[in-house]
Write a protein that holds these residues in place. Structure first.
Motif, PDB file in Angstrom:
ATOM      1  N   GLY A  57       1.051  -1.675  -0.381  1.00 31.89           N
ATOM      2  CA  GLY A  57      -0.238   0.013   0.098  1.00 31.89           C
ATOM      3  C   GLY A  57       0.848   1.258  -0.156  1.00 31.89           C
ATOM      4  N   PHE A  58      -0.037   2.625  -0.177  1.00 30.52           N
ATOM      5  CA  PHE A  58       1.237   3.703  -0.074  1.00 30.52           C
ATOM      6  C   PHE A  58       2.008   3.846   1.095  1.00 30.52           C
ATOM      7  N   ILE A  59       1.353   3.220   2.490  1.00 27.33           N
ATOM      8  CA  ILE A  59       2.416   3.715   3.754  1.00 27.33           C
ATOM      9  C   ILE A  59       3.364   2.510   3.597  1.00 27.33           C
ATOM     10  N   GLY A  60       2.727   1.813   3.848  1.00 25.87           N
ATOM     11  CA  GLY A  60       3.120  -0.451   3.678  1.00 25.87           C
ATOM     12  C   GLY A  60       4.758   0.607   2.855  1.00 25.87           C
ATOM     13  N   LEU A  84       3.628  -8.782   3.517  1.00 24.04           N
ATOM     14  CA  LEU A  84       3.061  -9.981   3.704  1.00 24.04           C
ATOM     15  C   LEU A  84       1.236  -8.591   3.077  1.00 24.04           C
ATOM     16  N   ASP A  85       0.903  -8.876   2.151  1.00 26.75           N
ATOM     17  CA  ASP A  85      -0.351  -7.792   1.599  1.00 26.75           C
ATOM     18  C   ASP A  85      -1.756  -8.564   0.578  1.00 26.75           C
ATOM     19  N   ASN A  86      -2.216  -8.571   0.421  1.00 25.59           N
ATOM     20  CA  ASN A  86      -3.758  -9.430  -0.702  1.00 25.59           C
ATOM     21  C   ASN A  86      -3.846  -8.728  -1.439  1.00 25.59           C
ATOM     22  N   ILE A 106      -5.407  -6.443  -2.253  1.00 29.01           N
ATOM     23  CA  ILE A 106      -6.916  -5.515  -2.943  1.00 29.01           C
ATOM     24  C   ILE A 106      -6.869  -3.957  -3.076  1.00 29.01           C
ATOM     25  N   THR A 107      -6.222  -3.181  -2.583  1.00 28.57           N
ATOM     26  CA  THR A 107      -6.053  -1.739  -2.704  1.00 28.57           C
ATOM     27  C   THR A 107      -4.395  -1.749  -3.494  1.00 28.57           C
ATOM     28  N   GLY A 108      -3.411  -2.459  -2.464  1.00 25.69           N
ATOM     29  CA  GLY A 108      -1.949  -1.934  -2.861  1.00 25.69           C
ATOM     30  C   GLY A 108      -1.953  -2.582  -4.218  1.00 25.69           C
ATOM     31  N   SER A 109      -0.718  -2.201  -4.929  1.00 29.17           N
ATOM     32  CA  SER A 109      -0.294  -2.599  -6.335  1.00 29.17           C
ATOM     33  C   SER A 109       1.517  -3.085  -5.741  1.00 29.17           C
ATOM     34  N   HIS A 114      -1.086 -12.466   0.563  1.00 30.40           N
ATOM     35  CA  HIS A 114      -1.357 -12.887   1.687  1.00 30.40           C
ATOM     36  C   HIS A 114      -2.601 -12.486   2.013  1.00 30.40           C
ATOM     37  N   ASP A 115      -3.504 -12.565   2.923  1.00 26.14           N
ATOM     38  CA  ASP A 115      -4.590 -11.944   3.174  1.00 26.14           C
ATOM     39  C   ASP A 115      -5.237 -12.340   4.933  1.00 26.14           C
ATOM     40  N   ILE A 116      -4.302 -11.521   5.544  1.00 23.92           N
ATOM     41  CA  ILE A 116      -3.709 -12.261   6.722  1.00 23.92           C
ATOM     42  C   ILE A 116      -5.354 -12.231   8.024  1.00 23.92           C
ATOM     43  N   THR A 117      -6.470 -11.895   7.152  1.00 22.78           N
ATOM     44  CA  THR A 117      -7.524 -12.145   7.874  1.00 22.78           C
ATOM     45  C   THR A 117      -8.022 -13.684   7.964  1.00 22.78           C
ATOM     46  N   HIS A 125       1.331  -3.852  11.910  1.00 21.04           N
ATOM     47  CA  HIS A 125       0.752  -3.937  11.581  1.00 21.04           C
ATOM     48  C   HIS A 125      -0.172  -3.067  10.620  1.00 21.04           C
ATOM     49  N   LEU A 126      -0.011  -2.964   9.588  1.00 25.44           N
ATOM     50  CA  LEU A 126      -0.851  -2.138   8.305  1.00 25.44           C
ATOM     51  C   LEU A 126      -1.907  -1.922   7.320  1.00 25.44           C
ATOM     52  N   ALA A 127      -1.825  -3.761   6.829  1.00 24.96           N
ATOM     53  CA  ALA A 127      -3.185  -3.785   6.180  1.00 24.96           C
ATOM     54  C   ALA A 127      -4.960  -3.227   6.995  1.00 24.96           C
ATOM     55  N   CYS A 152     -17.611   0.692   9.807  1.00 26.40           N
ATOM     56  CA  CYS A 152     -17.058  -0.075   9.431  1.00 26.40           C
ATOM     57  C   CYS A 152     -15.108   0.005   9.836  1.00 26.40           C
ATOM     58  N   TYR A 153     -15.030   0.927   9.414  1.00 24.05           N
ATOM     59  CA  TYR A 153     -13.282   1.347   9.498  1.00 24.05           C
ATOM     60  C   TYR A 153     -13.325   2.120  10.794  1.00 24.05           C
ATOM     61  N   ASP A 154     -14.519   2.909  11.529  1.00 23.47           N
ATOM     62  CA  ASP A 154     -13.598   3.654  12.674  1.00 23.47           C
ATOM     63  C   ASP A 154     -13.572   2.957  13.666  1.00 23.47           C
ATOM     64  N   SER A 193     -13.620  -0.604  13.925  1.00 24.03           N
ATOM     65  CA  SER A 193     -12.790  -1.618  13.736  1.00 24.03           C
ATOM     66  C   SER A 193     -11.335  -1.165  13.839  1.00 24.03           C
ATOM     67  N   LYS A 194     -10.762   0.101  13.646  1.00 23.76           N
ATOM     68  CA  LYS A 194      -9.594   0.482  14.471  1.00 23.76           C
ATOM     69  C   LYS A 194      -9.599   0.436  16.193  1.00 23.76           C
ATOM     70  N   ARG A 195     -10.570   1.235  16.518  1.00 22.68           N
ATOM     71  CA  ARG A 195     -10.976   1.625  17.460  1.00 22.68           C
ATOM     72  C   ARG A 195     -10.719   0.058  18.490  1.00 22.68           C
ATOM     73  N   ASN A 239      -4.550  12.695   8.878  1.00 23.76           N
ATOM     74  CA  ASN A 239      -4.476  11.778   6.606  1.00 23.76           C
ATOM     75  C   ASN A 239      -2.996  12.264   6.404  1.00 23.76           C
ATOM     76  N   THR A 240      -2.418  11.919   5.457  1.00 17.22           N
ATOM     77  CA  THR A 240      -1.025  11.695   4.897  1.00 17.22           C
ATOM     78  C   THR A 240      -1.290  11.371   3.521  1.00 17.22           C
ATOM     79  N   TYR A 241      -0.067  12.706   2.658  1.00 19.34           N
ATOM     80  CA  TYR A 241      -0.712  11.960   1.275  1.00 19.34           C
ATOM     81  C   TYR A 241       1.129  12.084   0.154  1.00 19.34           C
ATOM     82  N   GLY A 295     -10.010   7.838  -4.191  1.00 19.26           N
ATOM     83  CA  GLY A 295     -11.527   8.785  -3.768  1.00 19.26           C
ATOM     84  C   GLY A 295     -10.711   9.998  -2.451  1.00 19.26           C
ATOM     85  N   ARG A 296      -9.826   9.667  -1.844  1.00 20.47           N
ATOM     86  CA  ARG A 296      -9.436  10.363  -0.967  1.00 20.47           C
ATOM     87  C   ARG A 296      -8.810  11.972  -1.287  1.00 20.47           C
ATOM     88  N   VAL A 297      -8.945  12.871  -0.694  1.00 18.04           N
ATOM     89  CA  VAL A 297      -8.589  14.597  -1.073  1.00 18.04           C
ATOM     90  C   VAL A 297      -7.560  14.614  -2.183  1.00 18.04           C
TER      91      VAL A 297
HETATM   92  N1  LIG Z   1      -3.311   7.113   4.927  1.00 11.39           N
HETATM   93  C1  LIG Z   1      -3.852   8.019   5.645  1.00 11.39           C
HETATM   94  O1  LIG Z   1      -3.862   9.188   5.484  1.00 11.39           O
HETATM   95  C2  LIG Z   1      -4.179   7.093   6.997  1.00 11.39           C
HETATM   96  C3  LIG Z   1      -4.852   7.409   8.259  1.00 11.39           C
HETATM   97  C4  LIG Z   1      -5.275   7.502   8.931  1.00 11.39           C
HETATM   98  C5  LIG Z   1      -5.060   5.898   9.003  1.00 11.39           C
HETATM   99  N2  LIG Z   1      -4.510   4.855   8.008  1.00 11.39           N
HETATM  100  C6  LIG Z   1      -3.569   3.709   7.919  1.00 11.39           C
HETATM  101  O2  LIG Z   1      -2.468   3.498   7.641  1.00 11.39           O
HETATM  102  C7  LIG Z   1      -2.244   2.311   7.214  1.00 11.39           C
HETATM  103  C8  LIG Z   1      -1.755   1.966   5.792  1.00 11.39           C
HETATM  104  O3  LIG Z   1      -2.681   3.032   4.643  1.00 11.39           O
HETATM  105  P1  LIG Z   1      -2.336   3.316   3.639  1.00 11.39           P
HETATM  106  O4  LIG Z   1      -2.632   4.405   3.543  1.00 11.39           O
HETATM  107  O5  LIG Z   1      -1.344   2.923   3.093  1.00 11.39           O
HETATM  108  O6  LIG Z   1      -3.543   3.013   2.711  1.00 11.39           O
HETATM  109  P2  LIG Z   1      -3.313   1.529   1.612  1.00 11.39           P
HETATM  110  O7  LIG Z   1      -5.110   0.956   0.785  1.00 11.39           O
HETATM  111  O8  LIG Z   1      -2.841   2.085   0.849  1.00 11.39           O
HETATM  112  O9  LIG Z   1      -2.305   0.391   2.097  1.00 11.39           O
HETATM  113  C9  LIG Z   1      -3.259  -0.509   2.918  1.00 11.39           C
HETATM  114  C10 LIG Z   1      -2.343  -1.642   2.761  1.00 11.39           C
HETATM  115  O10 LIG Z   1      -3.567  -2.983   2.992  1.00 11.39           O
HETATM  116  C11 LIG Z   1      -3.608  -4.433   2.282  1.00 11.39           C
HETATM  117  N3  LIG Z   1      -4.266  -4.784   3.105  1.00 11.39           N
HETATM  118  C12 LIG Z   1      -5.856  -4.955   3.363  1.00 11.39           C
HETATM  119  N4  LIG Z   1      -6.312  -5.496   3.520  1.00 11.39           N
HETATM  120  C13 LIG Z   1      -5.658  -6.701   3.522  1.00 11.39           C
HETATM  121  C14 LIG Z   1      -5.792  -7.890   4.259  1.00 11.39           C
HETATM  122  N5  LIG Z   1      -6.799  -8.476   4.772  1.00 11.39           N
HETATM  123  N6  LIG Z   1      -5.019  -8.985   4.007  1.00 11.39           N
HETATM  124  C15 LIG Z   1      -3.423  -8.727   3.462  1.00 11.39           C
HETATM  125  N7  LIG Z   1      -4.010  -6.738   2.980  1.00 11.39           N
HETATM  126  C16 LIG Z   1      -4.223  -5.788   3.029  1.00 11.39           C
HETATM  127  C17 LIG Z   1      -4.030  -3.446   1.110  1.00 11.39           C
HETATM  128  O11 LIG Z   1      -4.106  -4.254  -0.992  1.00 11.39           O
HETATM  129  C18 LIG Z   1      -3.450  -2.348   0.521  1.00 11.39           C
HETATM  130  O12 LIG Z   1      -1.752  -2.425  -0.272  1.00 11.39           O
HETATM  131  C19 LIG Z   1      -4.045   1.516   7.259  1.00 11.39           C
HETATM  132  O13 LIG Z   1      -4.207   0.769   8.295  1.00 11.39           O
HETATM  133  C20 LIG Z   1      -5.087   3.266   7.685  1.00 11.39           C
HETATM  134  O14 LIG Z   1      -5.728   2.798   7.640  1.00 11.39           O
HETATM  135  C21 LIG Z   1      -3.602   5.986   6.975  1.00 11.39           C
END
Ligand SMILES: NC(=O)c1ccc[n+]([C@@H]2O[C@H](COP(=O)([O-])OP(=O)(O)OC[C@H]3O[C@@H](n4cnc5c(N)ncnc54)[C@H](O)[C@@H]3O)[C@@H](O)[C@H]2O)c1
Length: 313
Positions: A10-13, A30-32, A34-37, A55-58, A72-74, A144-146, A148-150, A174-176, A185-187
């Motif tokens: 993903g972006f931050i990972g 690890l990454d499944n 779903i949104t990463g590449s 891999h899907d970590i669930t 743990h960023l997934a 579902c998001y809020d 799940s994180k809490r 918010n990180t960019y 869809g983020r701003v």
């Molecule tokens: N970017 C931000 O502004 C922001 C703000 C607050 C919190 N976060 C948190 O930081 C983390 C990283 O966010 P991001 O912006 O990089 O998002 P992102 O969508 O770019 O990265 C998330 C990654 O997790 C992977 N993923 C999702 N479900 C998975 C699963 N079940 N098994 C394996 N991989 C899975 C996706 O494929 C993706 O590569 C997330 O936990 C997010 O909630 C980000």
């Protein structure tokens, strides 16, 4: 260190992988997807100290250890995606977090949870300080998001209390930066994409809602410092420079394509009105604060998107 990272594509990972590799560590990712590449792992991918597993970590998994640290960023991370996959979002915060914590416990490793400012919901306390418990609608579409994180935070703290786990919790605002998904869809990517295409910028509501934008290099530095710290309670990581969404739209428009119109659309349900981190705790215990200003960070980000946006001619 040998470090396990979920959500690594993903972006931050992906930036976190690069940072650890540059520091000489070994990274197991690890990454499944779903949104990463894979494209996000262009830099890390060919590195001899890097291994990637799709891999899907669930789902149950076992990784050859031991690991010194688990990050743990997934998670589904943008409203567009967690509305599209609400069950998967809840699963990655609950079962996924539990699976990552179990590996951490097995190896007596350090643990980093990437939580979110969304834990504060639509906050009644401003700026948001870590001791504020939040104002979250537990049954709204964002829940579902809020929640799940809490829940992930509660699970992490419980592992610390019950097993003495060396856990840390980052509440990310918010990180960019480069490698954000253009279509998430983020701003930030949404405005840049529209500006590069010469389309009107879409602002929800009247644009008076505020956000604070942190450049990814700063954020990653905060995450690494936090992982290595002894702090067990949540720490805000974000940039305290607050601006309205309308001001931000003007900023992007002026930087990319001056003169574009701004279009207003209805505000989505439970959209937070104000967001600004109080980073006093991060300053105090991590010696951390953001160093990259919006002009510099946006220059790199726009440059990155410029090569990816295909403008129809
Ligand atoms: N970017 C931000 O502004 C922001 C703000 C607050 C919190 N976060 C948190 O930081 C983390 C990283 O966010 P991001 O912006 O990089 O998002 P992102 O969508 O770019 O990265 C998330 C990654 O997790 C992977 N993923 C999702 N479900 C998975 C699963 N079940 N098994 C394996 N991989 C899975 C996706 O494929 C993706 O590569 C997330 O936990 C997010 O909630 C980000």
């Amino acid at each position: 260190m040998r470090i396990l990272i979920s959500g690594a594509a993903g972006f931050i990972g992906s930036h976190l992988c690069d940072r650890f590799l540059a520091e000489g560590h070994e990274v197991v990712a690890l990454d499944n997807l779903i949104t990463g590449s894979y494209a996000n792992l262009d830099t890390a991918g060919g590195h001899p100290r890097f291994r990637f597993y799709e891999h899907d970590i669930t789902q149950p998994f076992d990784m050859d250890g031991p690991f010194d640290a688990v990050c743990h960023l997934a998670s589904l991370a943008s409203p567009k995606f967690y509305y599209a996959y609400p069950i998967a979002t809840l699963e990655s915060g609950s079962t996924g977090t539990r699976n990552m914590l179990e590996i951490t416990r097995r190896d007596n490793a350090r643990f980093l949870l990437t939580s979110t400012s969304e834990c504060y919901g639509d906050p009644e306390v401003h700026p948001q300080v870590e001791t504020y418990w939040g104002n979250v609608n537990p049954v709204g579409p964002r829940s579902c998001y809020d929640e799940s994180k809490r829940y992930a935070e509660a699970m992490t703290m419980t592992y610390h209390r019950v097993y003495g786990l060396k856990s840390t919790i980052a509440r990310i605002f918010n990180t960019y930066g480069p490698r954000m998904a253009l279509d998430d869809g983020r701003v930030v990517p949404a405005f840049i994409d529209q500006a590069l295409r010469g389309e009107p910028l879409t602002v929800y509501g009247d644009g008076s809602q505020t956000r604070s934008f942190c450049y990814v290099r700063d954020l990653v530095d905060g995450l690494v410092r936090l992982l290595m710290s002894e702090e067990r309670y949540p720490v805000n990581l974000g940039n305290p420079a607050e601006m309205t969404i309308l001001e931000f739209a003007h900023h992007v428009r002026d930087a990319v394509n001056p003169g574009l119109p701004i279009q207003f659309q209805p505000l989505p349900q439970d959209d937070p009105k104000r967001r600004r981190p109080d980073i006093g705790k991060a300053r105090r215990i991590l010696g951390w604060e953001p160093l990259v200003g919006l002009d510099e960070g946006m220059r790199d980000t726009v440059e990155y998107f410029r090569s990816r946006v295909v403008v129809a001619t």
